[in-house]
Design a protein around this motif. Structure first.
Motif, PDB file in Angstrom:
ATOM      1  N   GLU A   1      95.513   9.567 -18.482  1.00 26.33           N
ATOM      2  CA  GLU A   1      93.697   9.742 -19.103  1.00 26.33           C
ATOM      3  C   GLU A   1      93.309   8.632 -18.954  1.00 26.33           C
ATOM      4  O   GLU A   1      92.468   8.598 -20.107  1.00 26.33           O
ATOM      5  CB  GLU A   1      94.114  10.753 -20.150  1.00 26.33           C
ATOM      6  N   VAL A   2      93.183   7.763 -18.348  1.00 25.40           N
ATOM      7  CA  VAL A   2      92.652   6.491 -18.108  1.00 25.40           C
ATOM      8  C   VAL A   2      91.296   6.977 -17.782  1.00 25.40           C
ATOM      9  O   VAL A   2      91.481   6.823 -16.247  1.00 25.40           O
ATOM     10  CB  VAL A   2      93.276   5.614 -17.480  1.00 25.40           C
ATOM     11  N   GLN A   3      89.963   6.579 -18.363  1.00 27.55           N
ATOM     12  CA  GLN A   3      88.710   7.314 -17.307  1.00 27.55           C
ATOM     13  C   GLN A   3      88.548   5.643 -16.748  1.00 27.55           C
ATOM     14  O   GLN A   3      88.662   4.706 -17.122  1.00 27.55           O
ATOM     15  CB  GLN A   3      87.855   7.423 -17.774  1.00 27.55           C
ATOM     16  N   TYR A   4      88.787   6.166 -15.375  1.00 27.60           N
ATOM     17  CA  TYR A   4      88.394   4.263 -15.008  1.00 27.60           C
ATOM     18  C   TYR A   4      87.130   4.147 -15.077  1.00 27.60           C
ATOM     19  O   TYR A   4      86.200   5.116 -14.994  1.00 27.60           O
ATOM     20  CB  TYR A   4      89.124   3.790 -13.457  1.00 27.60           C
ATOM     21  N   GLU A   5      86.617   2.701 -14.728  1.00 30.18           N
ATOM     22  CA  GLU A   5      85.200   2.106 -14.392  1.00 30.18           C
ATOM     23  C   GLU A   5      84.919   2.305 -12.579  1.00 30.18           C
ATOM     24  O   GLU A   5      85.865   1.782 -12.493  1.00 30.18           O
ATOM     25  CB  GLU A   5      84.453   1.302 -15.204  1.00 30.18           C
ATOM     26  N   ALA A   6      83.500   2.095 -12.059  1.00 30.74           N
ATOM     27  CA  ALA A   6      83.462   1.437 -11.250  1.00 30.74           C
ATOM     28  C   ALA A   6      82.756   0.303 -10.833  1.00 30.74           C
ATOM     29  O   ALA A   6      82.376  -0.075 -11.606  1.00 30.74           O
ATOM     30  CB  ALA A   6      82.529   2.765 -10.272  1.00 30.74           C
ATOM     31  N   GLU A   7      83.413  -0.240  -9.687  1.00 28.52           N
ATOM     32  CA  GLU A   7      81.993  -1.727  -9.090  1.00 28.52           C
ATOM     33  C   GLU A   7      82.145  -1.787  -7.661  1.00 28.52           C
ATOM     34  O   GLU A   7      82.778  -1.278  -7.587  1.00 28.52           O
ATOM     35  CB  GLU A   7      83.930  -2.650  -9.577  1.00 28.52           C
ATOM     36  N   ASN A   8      80.780  -1.477  -7.851  1.00 29.74           N
ATOM     37  CA  ASN A   8      80.023  -2.035  -6.355  1.00 29.74           C
ATOM     38  C   ASN A   8      80.470  -3.590  -6.244  1.00 29.74           C
ATOM     39  O   ASN A   8      79.930  -3.682  -5.829  1.00 29.74           O
ATOM     40  CB  ASN A   8      78.956  -1.547  -6.627  1.00 29.74           C
TER      41      ASN A   8
ATOM     42  N   LYS B   1      85.136   0.632  -6.711  1.00 31.41           N
ATOM     43  CA  LYS B   1      86.542   0.619  -6.750  1.00 31.41           C
ATOM     44  C   LYS B   1      86.178   0.335  -7.802  1.00 31.41           C
ATOM     45  O   LYS B   1      85.687   0.179  -8.422  1.00 31.41           O
ATOM     46  CB  LYS B   1      86.436  -1.357  -5.898  1.00 31.41           C
ATOM     47  N   TYR B   2      87.252   1.310  -8.081  1.00 32.80           N
ATOM     48  CA  TYR B   2      87.819   1.477  -9.329  1.00 32.80           C
ATOM     49  C   TYR B   2      88.469   0.826 -10.825  1.00 32.80           C
ATOM     50  O   TYR B   2      89.789   0.249  -9.453  1.00 32.80           O
ATOM     51  CB  TYR B   2      88.669   2.882  -9.627  1.00 32.80           C
ATOM     52  N   VAL B   3      88.085   0.565 -11.565  1.00 33.07           N
ATOM     53  CA  VAL B   3      89.454  -0.826 -12.233  1.00 33.07           C
ATOM     54  C   VAL B   3      89.585   0.500 -13.319  1.00 33.07           C
ATOM     55  O   VAL B   3      88.468   1.356 -13.880  1.00 33.07           O
ATOM     56  CB  VAL B   3      88.727  -2.132 -13.144  1.00 33.07           C
ATOM     57  N   LEU B   4      90.446  -0.518 -14.653  1.00 33.68           N
ATOM     58  CA  LEU B   4      90.792   0.154 -15.914  1.00 33.68           C
ATOM     59  C   LEU B   4      89.194  -0.054 -16.912  1.00 33.68           C
ATOM     60  O   LEU B   4      87.848  -1.885 -15.888  1.00 33.68           O
ATOM     61  CB  LEU B   4      91.851  -1.290 -16.376  1.00 33.68           C
ATOM     62  N   PRO B   5      88.963   0.607 -17.644  1.00 31.09           N
ATOM     63  CA  PRO B   5      87.756   0.195 -17.893  1.00 31.09           C
ATOM     64  C   PRO B   5      87.758  -1.239 -19.200  1.00 31.09           C
ATOM     65  O   PRO B   5      89.267  -1.830 -19.210  1.00 31.09           O
ATOM     66  CB  PRO B   5      87.722   1.291 -18.948  1.00 31.09           C
ATOM     67  N   GLU B   6      87.232  -1.384 -19.689  1.00 29.45           N
ATOM     68  CA  GLU B   6      86.502  -2.946 -20.185  1.00 29.45           C
ATOM     69  C   GLU B   6      87.744  -3.016 -21.146  1.00 29.45           C
ATOM     70  O   GLU B   6      87.881  -4.092 -21.423  1.00 29.45           O
ATOM     71  CB  GLU B   6      85.561  -3.989 -20.402  1.00 29.45           C
TER      72      GLU B   6
END
Length: 636
Positions: free
Chosen positions: A156-163, A173-178
């Motif tokens: 249940e990692v809520q990923y972050e998006a990078e354009n 592109k989705y990456v781990l949260p900061e």
């Protein structure tokens, strides 16, 4: 419990003994009676009489010999070690921590399909402060830092998006949260994430259902200075949002013992972070089967699986068919007989389940009420599911064992909580479940050394539920962790003796098969000669009766039609094929007897000789073996 003051001491003791039995035997507990309810009944009985002073037994847990129980949140030691003797076995300790982070978008969200918050996401027992992300985020990081594990399984990692510019302009592109990226960088972890296409699909699903285009998925963090991540053949590793895997092995460092000359002394370990389906036992079993099968396809026998499995893995369940019988307090763990893949007396599984236990788990998985029995069709499908698990263990020659664990989730039990019950007390509504596990393959190079305690030893979490700021648990599933000892080097078997056995068996099979084929050919040849003589005589007699050709006319030459084999020939050919099949079946039994007489080390070595993957199974069944990883097979 309200009338305990008016019952006799003998009756009180009888009730307490029954409650203790229910607590220590999950399969006897009614689906609508939670574990904490049993504790409360026992507490009432104990407080109502000074004569009853026995200590309440601990909730059911899986015992393992020589396993140290560590306090929750304590440091998981991990270092290379060996004795001073350079010829001794080199070992390394491998620590693993598994945690379900409880993604922020899963906390009291409005489900667009229903227009309201789903009961399981409402967290009615929690205060707002328990769910506050500004509290939970640093608290989660604190647990991860204190554990200091070599491998971290994240669910249940809520990923972050990078354009960024990718194949398609503007694609996310989705990456781990900061906060997790910074943690991984500071602690020296390598990130292993799901495939981007899987994350994109999950983001689209969350956009439809939760109106938030962010994926929630698994991830693995691997300590780079202690473990090497081995590249796997394309498509072999699992990279879905709920199952992420990797091949790892301990590396040599400057502080390593002199006898540890090379990282290659350690064999790879297949690790997988799982978040199994919440409603389907079929999907849960299929995922575990896929993990074990992939590990063998990669030539690996040492496996560690961990995460939120959404199952208590009770005796008689589908997942329990993948565990050895010793995991449930029965006989020592053992591999199933290759000649017997159907075991009616234990519910078609290897966990030693009785018929009643198997039926109870079938009813539970089918979400039937306590008064409803599963249908014949449901039981048939349940047996097939357990056969699937057992066959996976048999073919791969690997079974799983659980790290000792108790309850990891405490929440309202919605099966027995309703408006008609009149129950208003939070502690009375609370239920507890053992849903998070670390599973591993015992008996080869992995030995379990230590494990964190679970909810029974963490404050009053069984009464308050999770998350609990008061008890220092910032998520709805208590993290589980364990330390394993990994043995270096290859397990030594009787290589020369195995080669001789293989060659002797193959030569004997060829000799006997050759004799049978020769006998069949002689019988067919004798019948063909007999039928040829009869046919020749019949043609001669027919020719004598024909009138001579008239002068000036040429007789038409026609190609003779292919005659249909006689009934005797057909019968003889069928009988020959039956004899051949019977002899090949006999060969299979003989090969199975050879395998059953081998030690685990010898069986592993034989399997390596004839080809990895399912080679030994194929050899027993067919006398041939599949090739995997382009490894050469000896000519058998």
């Amino acid at each position: 419990s309200k009338r305990t003051t008016r019952i006799s001491d003998q009756t009180r003791q009888t009730i307490q003994n029954a409650v203790n039995l229910i607590i220590s035997t999950p399969c006897l507990r009614h689906p609508n009676i939670s574990h904490s309810a049993c504790h409360r009944i026992n507490s009432e009985l104990m407080s109502s009489s000074s004569l009853v002073s026995s200590v309440l037994p601990s909730p059911p847990s899986i015992t393992a010999p020589h396993v140290v129980t560590l306090p929750f949140g304590s440091v998981l030691s991990s270092s290379l070690s060996s004795t001073s003797d350079p010829s001794s076995t080199v070992t390394a300790t491998l620590s693993i921590l598994s945690i379900n982070l409880l993604a922020p978008i899963y906390v009291r969200p409005i489900d667009s399909r229903t227009g309201c918050i789903q009961p399981f996401a409402a967290f009615e027992w929690c205060q707002d402060s328990d769910l506050d992300w500004e509290y939970r985020r640093p608290a989660l990081l604190d647990i991860l830092r204190r554990g200091d594990a070599d491998i971290v399984f994240l669910q249940e990692v809520q990923y972050e998006a990078e354009n960024v510019d990718m194949d398609v302009e503007g694609e996310d592109k989705y990456v781990l949260p900061e906060y997790l990226r910074d943690f991984a960088k500071d602690m020296g972890y390598l990130e292993i994430l799901p495939a981007m296409v899987e994350l994109t699909q999950m983001a689209e699903r969350n956009k439809r259902v939760l109106r938030c285009k962010l994926p929630v998925a698994n991830a693995i963090l691997v300590r780079k200075n202690k473990l090497e991540v081995i590249p796997a053949t394309e498509g072999k590793n699992l990279k879905s949002t709920t199952a992420v895997s990797a091949l790892v092995r301990p590396v040599a460092t400057s502080s390593s013992p002199p006898c540890l000359e090379s990282v290659k002394e350690f064999n790879p370990v297949f690790v997988s972070c799982l978040h199994l389906d919440a409603t389907s036992e079929e999907k849960r079993v299929a995922t575990i089967v896929k993990c074990l099968t992939r590990a063998r396809e990669m030539g690996v026998r040492d496996v560690i699986l961990g995460g939120d499995m959404n199952s208590e893995i009770r005796i008689g369940s589908g997942l329990a068919s993948l565990l050895g019988r010793g995991c449930f307090g029965g006989d020592a763990d053992g591999l199933y007989n290759l000649q017997d893949t159907n075991c009616e007396e234990d519910g078609n599984g290897g966990d030693g389940a009785s018929e009643s236990q198997m039926l109870a788990e079938c009813a539970s998985a089918s979400r039937l009420t306590s008064s409803t029995e599963p249908t014949e069709g449901q039981v048939v499908l349940w047996r097939k599911l357990r056969e699937q698990g057992k066959n996976c263990v048999t073919r791969n020659r690997m079974h799983l064992r659980r790290s000792p664990s108790g309850m990891t989730r405490a929440a309202f039990d919605h099966r027995c909580n309703n408006d008609e019950s009149g129950i208003t007390d939070t502690a009375t509504k609370m239920g507890a479940w053992a849903l998070d596990h670390l599973l591993y393959t015992p008996g080869r190079r992995l030995t379990l050394c230590a494990a964190w305690e679970t909810l029974e030893g963490v404050g009053n979490t069984l009464e308050t539920g999770l998350p609990s700021r008061k008890n220092g648990v910032p998520t709805d599933h208590l993290p589980v962790a364990a330390v394993f000892c990994v043995q270096a080097g290859k397990l030594k078997g009787n290589g020369t003796g195995i080669v001789n056995q293989l060659q002797t068996q193959r030569e004997e099979e060829r000799r006997r098969l050759g004799i049978l084929d020769s006998e069949i050919e002689q019988e067919e040849a004798a019948l063909a000669d007999l039928e040829s003589n009869v046919e020749t005589k019949a043609v001669h007699d027919k020719t004598q009766c024909l009138p001579p050709n008239q002068p000036g006319k040429k007789s038409k030459k026609r190609k003779p039609k292919k005659a249909r084999p006689s009934e005797a020939t057909i019968f003889l050919k069928r009988a020959g094929r039956e004899k051949r099949r019977a002899l090949i079946a006999q060969f299979s039994k003989e090969r199975a007897e050879i395998v059953q007489g081998l030690s685990m080390e010898d069986a592993d070595e034989m399997e390596d000789m004839i080809g990895s993957g399912t080679g030994l199974w194929e050899w027993v069944r067919m006398g041939t073996a599949k090739r995997c990883n382009n490894k050469p097979s000896i000519n058998i």
